[in-house]
Design a protein around this motif. Structure first.
Motif, PDB file in Angstrom:
ATOM      1  N   ASP A 127      -6.554  17.573   6.627  1.00  0.00           N
ATOM      2  CA  ASP A 127      -7.516  16.479   6.513  1.00  0.00           C
ATOM      3  C   ASP A 127      -6.906  15.125   6.863  1.00  0.00           C
ATOM      4  OD1 ASP A 127      -9.547  18.218   5.663  1.00  0.00           O
ATOM      5  OD2 ASP A 127      -8.844  18.118   3.591  1.00  0.00           O
ATOM      6  N   ILE A 128      -5.638  14.962   6.573  1.00  0.00           N
ATOM      7  CA  ILE A 128      -4.946  13.718   6.890  1.00  0.00           C
ATOM      8  C   ILE A 128      -3.469  14.035   7.116  1.00  0.00           C
ATOM      9  CG2 ILE A 128      -4.475  13.099   4.468  1.00  0.00           C
ATOM     10  CD1 ILE A 128      -5.133  10.150   5.315  1.00  0.00           C
ATOM     11  N   GLY A 129      -2.901  13.545   8.204  1.00  0.00           N
ATOM     12  CA  GLY A 129      -1.523  13.857   8.566  1.00  0.00           C
ATOM     13  C   GLY A 129      -0.584  12.697   8.319  1.00  0.00           C
ATOM     14  N   LEU A 130       0.688  12.921   8.600  1.00  0.00           N
ATOM     15  CA  LEU A 130       1.706  11.900   8.339  1.00  0.00           C
ATOM     16  C   LEU A 130       1.466  10.643   9.174  1.00  0.00           C
ATOM     17  CD1 LEU A 130       4.263  10.984   6.908  1.00  0.00           C
ATOM     18  CD2 LEU A 130       5.596  12.162   8.665  1.00  0.00           C
ATOM     19  N   ASP A 131       1.159  10.817  10.441  1.00  0.00           N
ATOM     20  CA  ASP A 131       0.926   9.646  11.284  1.00  0.00           C
ATOM     21  C   ASP A 131      -0.283   8.855  10.790  1.00  0.00           C
ATOM     22  OD1 ASP A 131       3.087  10.342  12.851  1.00  0.00           O
ATOM     23  OD2 ASP A 131       1.872  11.400  14.353  1.00  0.00           O
ATOM     24  N   ASP A 132      -1.310   9.572  10.323  1.00  0.00           N
ATOM     25  CA  ASP A 132      -2.475   8.889   9.756  1.00  0.00           C
ATOM     26  C   ASP A 132      -2.077   8.070   8.530  1.00  0.00           C
ATOM     27  OD1 ASP A 132      -4.161  10.266  11.617  1.00  0.00           O
ATOM     28  OD2 ASP A 132      -4.119  12.009  10.282  1.00  0.00           O
ATOM     29  N   LEU A 133      -1.322   8.701   7.639  1.00  0.00           N
ATOM     30  CA  LEU A 133      -0.919   8.016   6.416  1.00  0.00           C
ATOM     31  C   LEU A 133      -0.086   6.783   6.725  1.00  0.00           C
ATOM     32  CD1 LEU A 133      -0.008  11.187   4.319  1.00  0.00           C
ATOM     33  CD2 LEU A 133      -1.879   9.600   3.821  1.00  0.00           C
ATOM     34  N   ALA A 159       4.171   2.847   2.625  1.00  0.00           N
ATOM     35  CA  ALA A 159       5.092   3.923   2.259  1.00  0.00           C
ATOM     36  C   ALA A 159       4.295   5.141   1.831  1.00  0.00           C
ATOM     37  CB  ALA A 159       6.026   3.479   1.135  1.00  0.00           C
ATOM     38  N   VAL A 160       4.908   6.315   2.017  1.00  0.00           N
ATOM     39  CA  VAL A 160       4.280   7.584   1.640  1.00  0.00           C
ATOM     40  C   VAL A 160       5.263   8.363   0.776  1.00  0.00           C
ATOM     41  CG1 VAL A 160       3.190   9.708   2.443  1.00  0.00           C
ATOM     42  CG2 VAL A 160       3.053   7.631   3.847  1.00  0.00           C
ATOM     43  N   ILE A 161       4.813   8.800  -0.399  1.00  0.00           N
ATOM     44  CA  ILE A 161       5.623   9.624  -1.293  1.00  0.00           C
ATOM     45  C   ILE A 161       4.990  11.011  -1.373  1.00  0.00           C
ATOM     46  CG2 ILE A 161       6.537   9.925  -3.626  1.00  0.00           C
ATOM     47  CD1 ILE A 161       6.315   6.906  -4.018  1.00  0.00           C
ATOM     48  N   PHE A 162       5.763  12.042  -1.073  1.00  0.00           N
ATOM     49  CA  PHE A 162       5.282  13.415  -1.186  1.00  0.00           C
ATOM     50  C   PHE A 162       5.732  13.996  -2.531  1.00  0.00           C
ATOM     51  CE2 PHE A 162       5.010  12.742   3.343  1.00  0.00           C
ATOM     52  CZ  PHE A 162       3.855  13.426   3.700  1.00  0.00           C
ATOM     53  N   SER A 163       4.757  14.503  -3.275  1.00  0.00           N
ATOM     54  CA  SER A 163       5.039  15.125  -4.581  1.00  0.00           C
ATOM     55  C   SER A 163       4.220  16.405  -4.681  1.00  0.00           C
ATOM     56  CB  SER A 163       4.683  14.161  -5.714  1.00  0.00           C
ATOM     57  OG  SER A 163       3.318  13.748  -5.611  1.00  0.00           O
ATOM     58  N   THR A 164       4.380  17.253  -3.684  1.00  0.00           N
ATOM     59  CA  THR A 164       3.521  18.423  -3.532  1.00  0.00           C
ATOM     60  C   THR A 164       3.948  19.626  -4.367  1.00  0.00           C
ATOM     61  OG1 THR A 164       4.777  18.897  -1.523  1.00  0.00           O
ATOM     62  CG2 THR A 164       2.662  17.805  -1.245  1.00  0.00           C
ATOM     63  N   ARG A 170       0.845  -1.195   0.000  1.00  0.00           N
ATOM     64  CA  ARG A 170       0.000   0.000   0.000  1.00  0.00           C
ATOM     65  C   ARG A 170       0.885   1.251   0.000  1.00  0.00           C
ATOM     66  NH1 ARG A 170      -4.663   1.211  -0.491  1.00  0.00           N
ATOM     67  NH2 ARG A 170      -5.249   1.986   1.562  1.00  0.00           N
ATOM     68  N   VAL A 171       0.705   2.124  -1.008  1.00  0.00           N
ATOM     69  CA  VAL A 171       1.505   3.340  -1.129  1.00  0.00           C
ATOM     70  C   VAL A 171       0.571   4.539  -1.260  1.00  0.00           C
ATOM     71  CG1 VAL A 171       3.266   4.577  -2.447  1.00  0.00           C
ATOM     72  CG2 VAL A 171       3.384   2.079  -2.244  1.00  0.00           C
ATOM     73  N   ALA A 172       0.820   5.564  -0.445  1.00  0.00           N
ATOM     74  CA  ALA A 172       0.121   6.840  -0.558  1.00  0.00           C
ATOM     75  C   ALA A 172       1.029   7.825  -1.274  1.00  0.00           C
ATOM     76  CB  ALA A 172      -0.256   7.385   0.817  1.00  0.00           C
TER      77      ALA A 172
END
Length: 453
Positions: free
Chosen positions: A87-93, A99-104, A6-8
């Motif tokens: 709406d959703i934070g790092l700990d939530d993700l 894994a979490v990828i930031f592409s902001t 699962r990847v966000a």
């Protein structure tokens, strides 16, 4: 593991979608597959393509077709109108994903520290771009009362700003611009637009095609001073080693030697003029002061001590974009990026487990849209290495329905991929009524309504 990884991905612009594409192409290394959720602050996806590319550049906006092919993959879900971190934070993700990828990306204007830059009539290019691209979070009107305008910078954004200021509203009516932008541009009083660069033609960052497009309008006369066509040894070396730089310089040379025509709007490209002060009177812009520069032999320049005051009533700085700091992530304020090693976020000397970056938040706002593919591939390769080494902490709530329940419990009115297709069809229908390809919906509430959020 018997479930997909699962990847966000936070940010559904080109960088985020390219990261999703790289993950999908690597599914064989993620047995039994991958499940990707894209989180986007806007109700619609595509980020820079939708809100950072000038509306008269349909060729670049055509990249959306390729992005759609990725977005429509069954392994992907889109959660639009979801803001990180409100709406959703790092700990939530981390509780929902491996894994979490930031592409902001980068939406703000990089500051320019010269006197007078904060006067009324002095603007950031990014804000103006957001206005004419119909961004939901900017005002619906823009003050276009100046007859003479300065644009600071010699990159493609500076060209876009200058071109949009110099074109007539009717020239742009065939594009996707919404009614408020058309009415604003129709009231535009600009007759002269002056673009300033502190170095020479060989150092300009325009792409050749973007530069040549300036001359395609029947209403814009592009003017280059022959005295600004100058090269030193470093400039010659740049032209020899960079085909694009050589093409740009050649185009500028041709414009410098031709006669000035009679098109009503004049667009001046000035080189070797370094902005040192925005001049004001009673709190408003009344001019720009520049220092003449000269080449030093290496392609760089030095000041000459000769100054010129230019009669302009507004100034747009196009000196680069700047990323917003992301809560819970480290941030380098000098570069405007998240510290990382090959895409792995690092805090101090240690990597943050399962957290990655790609795109402009990773490398800064440089390069063209296609360059983000290389960023994404590098970042995803690190993620795969960490997965193979057992370095990705298992989420506590990996069920795909868990994040849906979380958002709904918090009352987040999110949009989906299917909702985006409804909004897309709605905008195209609005355009068809006027013989146009689409008309962009600006109001966030109207976007959500059309999406069926």
């Amino acid at each position: 593991m018997t479930r997909p990884v699962r990847v966000a991905i936070v940010g559904a612009g080109p960088a985020g979608i390219y990261a999703a594409d790289a993950l999908l192409k690597s599914e064989c290394a993620l047995d039994p597959g991958v499940s990707i959720d894209l989180f986007e602050r806007m109700p619609a996806p595509f980020g820079l393509i939708r809100y950072g590319v000038a509306p008269d550049h349909p060729r670049i906006k055509g990249i959306v077709t390729a992005l759609h092919q990725v977005l429509d993959k069954p392994q992907l879900r889109l959660f639009g109108n979801v803001d990180y971190p409100h709406d959703i934070g790092l700990d939530d993700l981390r509780s929902f994903y491996d894994a979490v990828i930031f592409s902001t990306g980068a939406e703000a204007d990089r500051p320019l520290d010269i006197p007078g830059i904060d006067l009324d009539g002095s603007y950031g290019a990014a804000d103006f771009v957001s206005w004419y691209d119909g961004h939901p979070e900017v005002p619906r009107t823009w003050p276009l009362t100046a007859e003479k305008v300065a644009v600071l910078g010699v990159g493609n954004v500076a060209l876009d700003v200058a071109r949009m200021l110099a074109k007539t509203a009717d020239e742009l009516l065939s594009t996707e611009i919404p009614a408020n932008v058309y009415e604003g541009l129709k009231a535009n009083k600009a007759l002269e637009v002056h673009v300033f660069g502190r170095r020479g033609p060989a150092q300009a960052k325009f792409s050749p095609m973007e530069l040549r497009e300036l001359d395609h309008s029947p209403n814009i006369e592009v003017i280059v001073n022959p005295e600004d066509i100058e090269y030193d040894a470093g400039s010659v070396e740049t032209r020899r080693g960079n085909k694009q730089a050589n093409m740009v310089a050649s185009t500028l040379e041709n414009w410098a030697i031709r006669d000035v025509g009679d098109r009503p709007h004049k667009l001046f490209l000035h080189f070797f003029e370094s902005p040192v002060e925005v001049l004001g009177d009673d709190g408003s812009v009344v001019g720009l002061r520049t220092e003449r520069t000269e080449l030093d032999g290496t392609g760089n320049v030095r000041g000459t001590g000769r100054f010129t005051d230019w009669d302009v009533q507004s100034v747009y700085r196009a000196v680069g974009y700047y990323s917003d700091e992301l809560p819970k992530l480290p941030f380098d304020p000098t570069s405007g990026t998240v510290p990382h090693v090959a895409g792995r976020v690092v805090e101090g000397a240690e990597p943050m487990p399962s957290v990655y970056v790609t795109g402009w938040i990773k490398r800064g706002p440089i390069g063209l849209i296609g360059h983000t593919k290389g960023d994404a591939n590098e970042t995803v390769a690190c993620l795969l290495e960490d997965r193979a080494a057992g370095l990705l902490p298992a989420p506590t709530q990996p069920d795909p329905d868990a994040v849906v329940a979380f958002l709904e419990a918090r009352g987040v009115r999110y949009t989906t991929r299917e909702g985006w297709h409804r909004l897309d069809a709605h905008e195209q229908a609005l355009g068809a009524e006027q013989g146009r390809e689409r008309i962009k919906v600006v109001d966030r509430g109207a976007m959500l309504e059309a999406s069926g959020a």
